[in-house]
Design a protein around this motif. Structure first.
Motif, PDB file in Angstrom:
ATOM      1  N   ASP A 265       0.875  -1.222  -0.172  1.00 49.54           N
ATOM      2  CA  ASP A 265       0.173  -0.020  -0.229  1.00 49.54           C
ATOM      3  C   ASP A 265       0.843   1.117  -0.019  1.00 49.54           C
ATOM      4  O   ASP A 265       0.475   2.229  -0.772  1.00 49.54           O
ATOM      5  CB  ASP A 265      -0.768   0.003   1.394  1.00 49.54           C
ATOM      6  N   LEU A 266       1.862   1.275   0.700  1.00 53.33           N
ATOM      7  CA  LEU A 266       2.740   2.566   1.025  1.00 53.33           C
ATOM      8  C   LEU A 266       3.559   2.671  -0.507  1.00 53.33           C
ATOM      9  O   LEU A 266       3.546   3.780  -0.877  1.00 53.33           O
ATOM     10  CB  LEU A 266       3.782   1.895   1.968  1.00 53.33           C
ATOM     11  N   LEU A 267       4.039   1.737  -1.070  1.00 46.80           N
ATOM     12  CA  LEU A 267       4.588   1.911  -2.642  1.00 46.80           C
ATOM     13  C   LEU A 267       3.589   2.173  -3.447  1.00 46.80           C
ATOM     14  O   LEU A 267       4.139   3.054  -4.338  1.00 46.80           O
ATOM     15  CB  LEU A 267       5.160   0.334  -2.771  1.00 46.80           C
ATOM     16  N   ALA A 268       2.466   1.670  -3.268  1.00 44.75           N
ATOM     17  CA  ALA A 268       1.429   2.349  -4.197  1.00 44.75           C
ATOM     18  C   ALA A 268       1.051   3.805  -4.222  1.00 44.75           C
ATOM     19  O   ALA A 268       1.049   4.422  -5.199  1.00 44.75           O
ATOM     20  CB  ALA A 268       0.232   1.290  -4.246  1.00 44.75           C
ATOM     21  N   VAL A 269       0.798   4.247  -3.009  1.00 43.13           N
ATOM     22  CA  VAL A 269       0.721   5.516  -2.821  1.00 43.13           C
ATOM     23  C   VAL A 269       1.919   6.481  -3.178  1.00 43.13           C
ATOM     24  O   VAL A 269       1.429   7.486  -3.708  1.00 43.13           O
ATOM     25  CB  VAL A 269       0.002   5.901  -1.337  1.00 43.13           C
ATOM     26  N   ASN A 270       2.788   6.033  -2.827  1.00 37.31           N
ATOM     27  CA  ASN A 270       4.084   6.929  -3.037  1.00 37.31           C
ATOM     28  C   ASN A 270       4.155   6.991  -4.807  1.00 37.31           C
ATOM     29  O   ASN A 270       4.594   7.976  -5.077  1.00 37.31           O
ATOM     30  CB  ASN A 270       5.372   6.028  -2.702  1.00 37.31           C
ATOM     31  N   GLN A 271       3.992   5.861  -5.428  1.00 38.58           N
ATOM     32  CA  GLN A 271       3.962   5.796  -6.852  1.00 38.58           C
ATOM     33  C   GLN A 271       2.869   6.768  -7.429  1.00 38.58           C
ATOM     34  O   GLN A 271       3.082   7.666  -8.145  1.00 38.58           O
ATOM     35  CB  GLN A 271       3.763   4.701  -7.589  1.00 38.58           C
ATOM     36  N   LEU A 272       1.637   6.859  -6.766  1.00 35.38           N
ATOM     37  CA  LEU A 272       0.427   7.726  -7.289  1.00 35.38           C
ATOM     38  C   LEU A 272       0.906   9.152  -6.859  1.00 35.38           C
ATOM     39  O   LEU A 272       0.774  10.028  -7.936  1.00 35.38           O
ATOM     40  CB  LEU A 272      -0.595   7.559  -6.535  1.00 35.38           C
ATOM     41  N   VAL A 273       1.632   9.244  -5.787  1.00 35.04           N
ATOM     42  CA  VAL A 273       2.148  10.915  -5.525  1.00 35.04           C
ATOM     43  C   VAL A 273       3.146  11.418  -6.584  1.00 35.04           C
ATOM     44  O   VAL A 273       3.122  12.538  -7.392  1.00 35.04           O
ATOM     45  CB  VAL A 273       2.415  10.921  -4.071  1.00 35.04           C
ATOM     46  N   ASP A 274       3.959  10.397  -6.930  1.00 34.51           N
ATOM     47  CA  ASP A 274       4.944  10.706  -7.891  1.00 34.51           C
ATOM     48  C   ASP A 274       4.571  10.938  -9.094  1.00 34.51           C
ATOM     49  O   ASP A 274       5.022  11.839  -9.902  1.00 34.51           O
ATOM     50  CB  ASP A 274       6.107   9.287  -7.789  1.00 34.51           C
ATOM     51  N   ASP A 275       3.459  10.192  -9.441  1.00 33.91           N
ATOM     52  CA  ASP A 275       2.897  10.499 -10.903  1.00 33.91           C
ATOM     53  C   ASP A 275       1.967  11.623 -11.145  1.00 33.91           C
ATOM     54  O   ASP A 275       1.601  11.811 -12.185  1.00 33.91           O
ATOM     55  CB  ASP A 275       2.063   9.311 -11.215  1.00 33.91           C
ATOM     56  N   GLY A 276       1.887  12.285  -9.825  1.00 30.70           N
ATOM     57  CA  GLY A 276       0.821  13.359  -9.857  1.00 30.70           C
ATOM     58  C   GLY A 276      -0.728  12.937  -9.857  1.00 30.70           C
ATOM     59  O   GLY A 276      -1.677  13.758  -9.818  1.00 30.70           O
ATOM     60  N   ARG A 277      -0.994  11.690  -9.722  1.00 35.77           N
ATOM     61  CA  ARG A 277      -2.400  11.196  -9.621  1.00 35.77           C
ATOM     62  C   ARG A 277      -2.987  11.402  -8.339  1.00 35.77           C
ATOM     63  O   ARG A 277      -4.214  11.681  -8.145  1.00 35.77           O
ATOM     64  CB  ARG A 277      -2.352   9.664 -10.021  1.00 35.77           C
ATOM     65  N   LEU A 278      -2.468  11.444  -7.221  1.00 37.06           N
ATOM     66  CA  LEU A 278      -2.671  11.750  -6.062  1.00 37.06           C
ATOM     67  C   LEU A 278      -2.192  13.012  -5.359  1.00 37.06           C
ATOM     68  O   LEU A 278      -0.716  12.966  -5.386  1.00 37.06           O
ATOM     69  CB  LEU A 278      -2.224  10.524  -4.996  1.00 37.06           C
ATOM     70  N   SER A 279      -2.829  14.014  -5.069  1.00 33.85           N
ATOM     71  CA  SER A 279      -2.382  15.171  -4.417  1.00 33.85           C
ATOM     72  C   SER A 279      -2.356  15.318  -2.914  1.00 33.85           C
ATOM     73  O   SER A 279      -3.448  14.654  -2.382  1.00 33.85           O
ATOM     74  CB  SER A 279      -3.170  16.208  -4.835  1.00 33.85           C
ATOM     75  N   LEU A 280      -1.261  15.681  -2.219  1.00 31.96           N
ATOM     76  CA  LEU A 280      -1.197  15.661  -0.874  1.00 31.96           C
ATOM     77  C   LEU A 280      -1.363  17.365  -0.254  1.00 31.96           C
ATOM     78  O   LEU A 280      -1.011  17.604   0.799  1.00 31.96           O
ATOM     79  CB  LEU A 280       0.045  15.205  -0.247  1.00 31.96           C
ATOM     80  N   ASP A 281      -1.683  18.052  -1.382  1.00 29.35           N
ATOM     81  CA  ASP A 281      -1.580  19.427  -0.920  1.00 29.35           C
ATOM     82  C   ASP A 281      -2.869  19.643  -0.055  1.00 29.35           C
ATOM     83  O   ASP A 281      -4.006  19.202  -0.053  1.00 29.35           O
ATOM     84  CB  ASP A 281      -1.881  20.316  -2.167  1.00 29.35           C
TER      85      ASP A 281
END
Length: 317
Positions: A265-281
């Motif tokens: 799960d951690l690897l998946a969300v880190n990839q989503l953040v890196d790809d710009g698909r998930l924003s943490l803003d």
């Protein structure tokens, strides 16, 4: 070698203490911590003494499982380089105190396999990866089973609820509805509606995800399900959960508990953040220097405008 650490001496009794760090062993890294997050779920219960019996529980303890820092040095053969930014989901490196979860400190010694290299550009937002992974796990099952139905209704618009809603939208599913009773917290939605429970007429939800931690809501949520629908308990609950059997029987309701995140799960969300698909803003609302830890915890647990409080250790790391 010593580190400054947050120590819960007993419920509602916090201090900063200088604790001894062990020497590096094979496979370990020394981390200079930049930021650590304050959890308003499990960490609040450790703070006020309402935490249910849990392995490793006891006082004094060092809390914290949302930590980001830089590699200072590694044992021979370490793959991560000096200066690499890493996310650390807690540590167990201090003697004389419990480490539940051990990440709220200026320096840590951890196994290399425990940490995750992350983008330096994330800064303090990297502490949110733990909550993002928790939200992802509630749907993904940690890669150990088939993914579960995504949420159609989310209870609570704190950080966890926002991340779960953002992940649902990012995955291409229909935007979920989010319930929030506090007007100030209803703000900040990105691509999904946030409404009060009393303004929602629907009673045919297939998947309701509760991230509020409110044990009293279960009966109300069951009555909003369609036949065969599911309530997912994705918060952490102080009290025992109970529900009226007849409404659940009539709907043949399912109740599922979502546990803590797993490495996939951690690897998946880190990839989503890196790809710009998930924003943490827009989720980190407060930052305090670590020497003001007591005030920071009080704000995190008592100020409704505080979505996520960050302790800044950079001056002491």
């Amino acid at each position: 070698m010593r580190a400054q650490a947050v120590v819960f001496n007993q419920p509602r009794d916090l201090s900063l203490q200088s604790l001894e760090l062990p020497e590096l062993q094979a496979g370990q890294l020394e981390i200079a911590v930049d930021f650590s997050g304050i959890s308003t779920g499990t960490e609040r219960m450790l703070w006020d003494g309402s935490m249910p019996a849990f392995p490793g529980m006891g006082y004094p303890l060092v809390p914290g499982y949302e930590t980001v820092g830089r590699v200072v040095r590694g044992a021979p053969g370490a793959a991560l380089r000096e200066g690499q930014t890493v996310f650390v989901p807690g540590a167990n490196c201090f003697s004389g105190v419990r480490s539940l979860f051990g990440g709220a400190a200026s320096r840590l010694v951890v196994t290399e396999q425990k940490v995750l290299a992350v983008s330096e550009k994330l800064g303090p937002r990297a502490v949110l990866l733990a909550l993002a992974a928790t939200a992802y796990h509630a749907v993904s099952g940690g890669g150990q089973q088939e993914p579960h139905p995504p949420p159609e209704l989310i209870i609570g618009h704190g950080v966890m609820g926002r991340l779960l809603a953002r992940l649902t939208v990012a995955a291409g599913f229909a935007p979920p509805t989010v319930w929030e009773t506090q007007a100030e917290r209803a703000l900040g939605a990105e691509g999904y509606p946030v409404i009060r429970p009393q303004d929602d007429p629907r009673k045919d939800y297939r998947a309701i995800y509760d991230v509020s931690g409110d044990a009293s809501l279960l009966d109300q949520l069951i009555q909003r399900l369609c036949p065969g629908g599911e309530v997912v308990l994705a918060g952490f609950y102080r009290q025992s959960l109970q529900f009226a059997y007849a409404p659940a029987f009539m709907r043949e309701a399912r109740i599922r508990v979502a546990a803590e995140w797993k490495r996939p799960d951690l690897l998946a969300v880190n990839q989503l953040v890196d790809d710009g698909r998930l924003s943490l803003d827009g989720l980190v609302t407060h930052v305090q220097p670590s020497h003001l830890a007591t005030a920071a915890y009080e704000t995190a647990f008592g100020d409704v405008s505080c979505l996520k409080m960050i302790l800044d250790w950079s001056a002491s790391a």
